[in-house]
Design an enzyme around this catalytic site. Structure first.
Site, PDB file in Angstrom:
ATOM      1  N   ASP A   1      16.954  18.752  71.339  1.00  0.00           N
ATOM      2  CA  ASP A   1      17.316  17.432  70.809  1.00  0.00           C
ATOM      3  C   ASP A   1      18.846  17.315  70.798  1.00  0.00           C
ATOM      4  O   ASP A   1      19.519  18.001  70.027  1.00  0.00           O
ATOM      5  CB  ASP A   1      16.741  17.280  69.396  1.00  0.00           C
ATOM      6  CG  ASP A   1      17.087  15.947  68.752  1.00  0.00           C
ATOM      7  OD1 ASP A   1      17.805  15.134  69.373  1.00  0.00           O
ATOM      8  OD2 ASP A   1      16.648  15.724  67.610  1.00  0.00           O
TER       9      ASP A   1
ATOM     10  N   HIS B   1      17.667  31.617  89.501  1.00  0.00           N
ATOM     11  CA  HIS B   1      16.943  32.548  88.633  1.00  0.00           C
ATOM     12  C   HIS B   1      17.676  33.880  88.505  1.00  0.00           C
ATOM     13  O   HIS B   1      17.490  34.618  87.537  1.00  0.00           O
ATOM     14  CB  HIS B   1      15.538  32.780  89.201  1.00  0.00           C
ATOM     15  CG  HIS B   1      14.525  33.182  88.175  1.00  0.00           C
ATOM     16  ND1 HIS B   1      14.826  33.994  87.090  1.00  0.00           N
ATOM     17  CD2 HIS B   1      13.197  32.899  88.067  1.00  0.00           C
ATOM     18  CE1 HIS B   1      13.733  34.189  86.371  1.00  0.00           C
ATOM     19  NE2 HIS B   1      12.743  33.536  86.932  1.00  0.00           N
TER      20      HIS B   1
END
Length: 487
Positions: free
Chosen positions: A416, A171
């Site tokens: 995608d 993070h």
């Protein structure tokens, strides 16, 4: 001997780097927002995709495309391939990329039941997805600094069914907005080819790295000393910094539970919450966003599901529960674009008494409190006091605190690679960190939302019953209201 269903067989291990010579040696200083993530566990994301072809087909077609496009994406998002340099205290650490730095890329195969792993509205064994989560490489010593790799990737093949893309990253290098930007860029290059990079350049959508704009702001100058002290206090107190928790032993079996609410359900929830204040509250600034009402509903049902268990409140109804918010701050900072690379976050804590949360109007009160805090985060950045931020972080660690990972605004179901959108995606790390649940967009409804929690099976079953009971009550009330208005 046959392969056990919930294990993986490693087929390939390689390293993927930006094209050689495409990125010079670059050092990125840490900002206050980066340093405040010091106590966060690695972020772990999984995306499950349909691809009903053989393992060999995946290896020959999908894997090369993923690796080639990843290399091009890392040319733009090079810090992910770099390292976090932990220098001796009290100096400020930094991120360093040098030519040749790379990310581990593992290809594996499993016989696990993909349909079971992506079930909605049904508790699933949490550790069943652990094999698909890549493990960050361990830190190493290079002179004085301790060097921490920042990202690892894994593609797991479900023969003749599909594949899973798994990502782990620290993070401290990135928040959710930057991670989403990276993933969508990688996927779009894979789907559309190298020409997509030119499109990013033309649309001014490349990552933005000029941290001087942020570091020169007065609020950042005031925040940084406090953030650096916060970072070192936590780092020195931790025995194993940046440990990857998903590969440890679990004493208490945990389960994952994912549910969705479509746009129509969310609108009913918003309308019901507003109606609870219609007669008694003339304040026109009430802010009931999808985030606020979803978090309120989940928070209250989650807390109620804990009451009958070992972690009951023991009659301490005047005690506080905290809801921890991390908000994307890019839109509020002058000259900081949405494509800023790194952490650009603002933290806040919403404290509420347990009796209010557990009462008949707990969901409405929680939605009002969360909505108020979110509105202030969106509109009062210039009035932020650094000391209050630090106090909020300390307060959150002292009282019972619930946090949330992700955001429905990221649009993670848009990732995608050229073979369709994910059948399901999720954040695995909520099982190990301070976040009690995760949020993301809904796959088949752009106004819907997906929520995932991790708990014991008994508590999740209790949560599910509470959730269904709350939604029935809310839906019934809104239907009655509509009937009254029509009559």
């Amino acid at each position: 001997m046959a392969q056990p269903p919930n294990t993986i067989k490693v087929l390939q291990q390689s390293m993927v780097a930006p094209p050689i010579g495409s990125v010079p040696t670059i050092s990125l200083p840490m900002t206050a927002s980066d340093l405040f993530t010091a106590n966060s566990c690695p972020v772990q994301w999984l995306g499950f995709y349909d691809f009903p072809h053989s393992t060999q087909n995946v290896i020959e077609t999908i894997v090369p495309s993923l690796k080639n496009s990843l290399s091009l994406a890392l040319k733009l998002f090079f810090p992910f391939a770099g390292n976090f340099m932990l220098t001796p205290p009290p100096t400020k650490p930094y991120i360093l990329y040098t030519d040749g730095n790379s990310i581990p890329f593992t290809v594996s195969e499993t016989l696990a039941d993909l349909d079971h792993l992506i079930l909605f509205n049904c508790p699933r064994v949490a550790e069943d997805v652990h094999p698909f989560v890549p493990k960050l490489a361990p830190p190493r010593l290079e002179g004085n600094p301790r060097v921490f790799p920042l990202m690892a990737l894994q593609v797991t093949i479900f023969p003749n069914i599909g594949f899973c893309v798994g990502v782990s990253f620290s993070h401290i290098v990135s928040d959710g907005a930057t991670f989403t930007h990276f993933m969508k860029t990688w996927a779009s290059i894979c789907k559309n080819g190298e020409d997509y990079v030119l499109r990013l350049q033309n649309e001014n959508s490349l990552p933005f790295y000029d941290r001087s704009l942020l570091n020169n702001m007065e609020i950042e100058k005031r925040m940084e000393p406090l953030a650096l002290k916060f970072f070192w206090d936590l780092t020195l107190a931790q025995k194993e910094e940046h440990e990857d928790p998903s590969h440890g032993n679990q004493v208490d079996p945990k389960y994952r539970f994912t549910f969705v609410m479509d746009g129509a359900q969310i609108e009913r929830l918003k309308r019901w919450v507003k109606n609870q204040f219609h007669r008694n509250d003339s304040n026109q600034s009430l802010y009931f966003s999808t985030y606020a009402v979803t978090c309120a509903l989940t928070w209250v049902c989650f807390l109620k599901s804990q009451v009958d268990g070992a972690n009951s409140f023991s009659g301490d109804e005047d005690g506080l529960c905290n809801f921890f918010i991390l908000a994307n701050n890019r839109n509020l900072l002058e000259n900081i674009p949405n494509t800023y690379f790194g952490n650009c976050l603002q933290a806040a804590v919403v404290p509420m008494k347990k009796r209010d949360l557990l009462g008949a109007n707990g969901i409405a009160y929680a939605a009002k409190a969360i909505g108020k805090e979110v509105w202030e985060l969106k509109n009062t950045r210039k009035d932020l006091e650094p000391e209050k931020v630090l106090q909020d972080l300390i307060e959150a660690s002292l009282n019972q605190t619930i946090g949330v990972a992700g955001s429905p605004k990221f649009g993670l179901y848009e990732i995608d690679f050229g073979w369709g959108r994910p059948k399901m995606m999720d954040f695995v790390h909520i099982e190990f960190g301070a976040d009690a649940f995760s949020l993301c967009d809904m796959r088949d409804d752009k106004y819907g939302i997906q929520v995932t929690l991790v708990e014991s099976r008994a508590k999740l079953e209790h949560f599910k019953a509470l959730l269904e009971e709350s939604l029935r009550m809310i839906n019934s009330a809104t239907i009655d209201e509509e009937a009254t208005q029509m009559g």
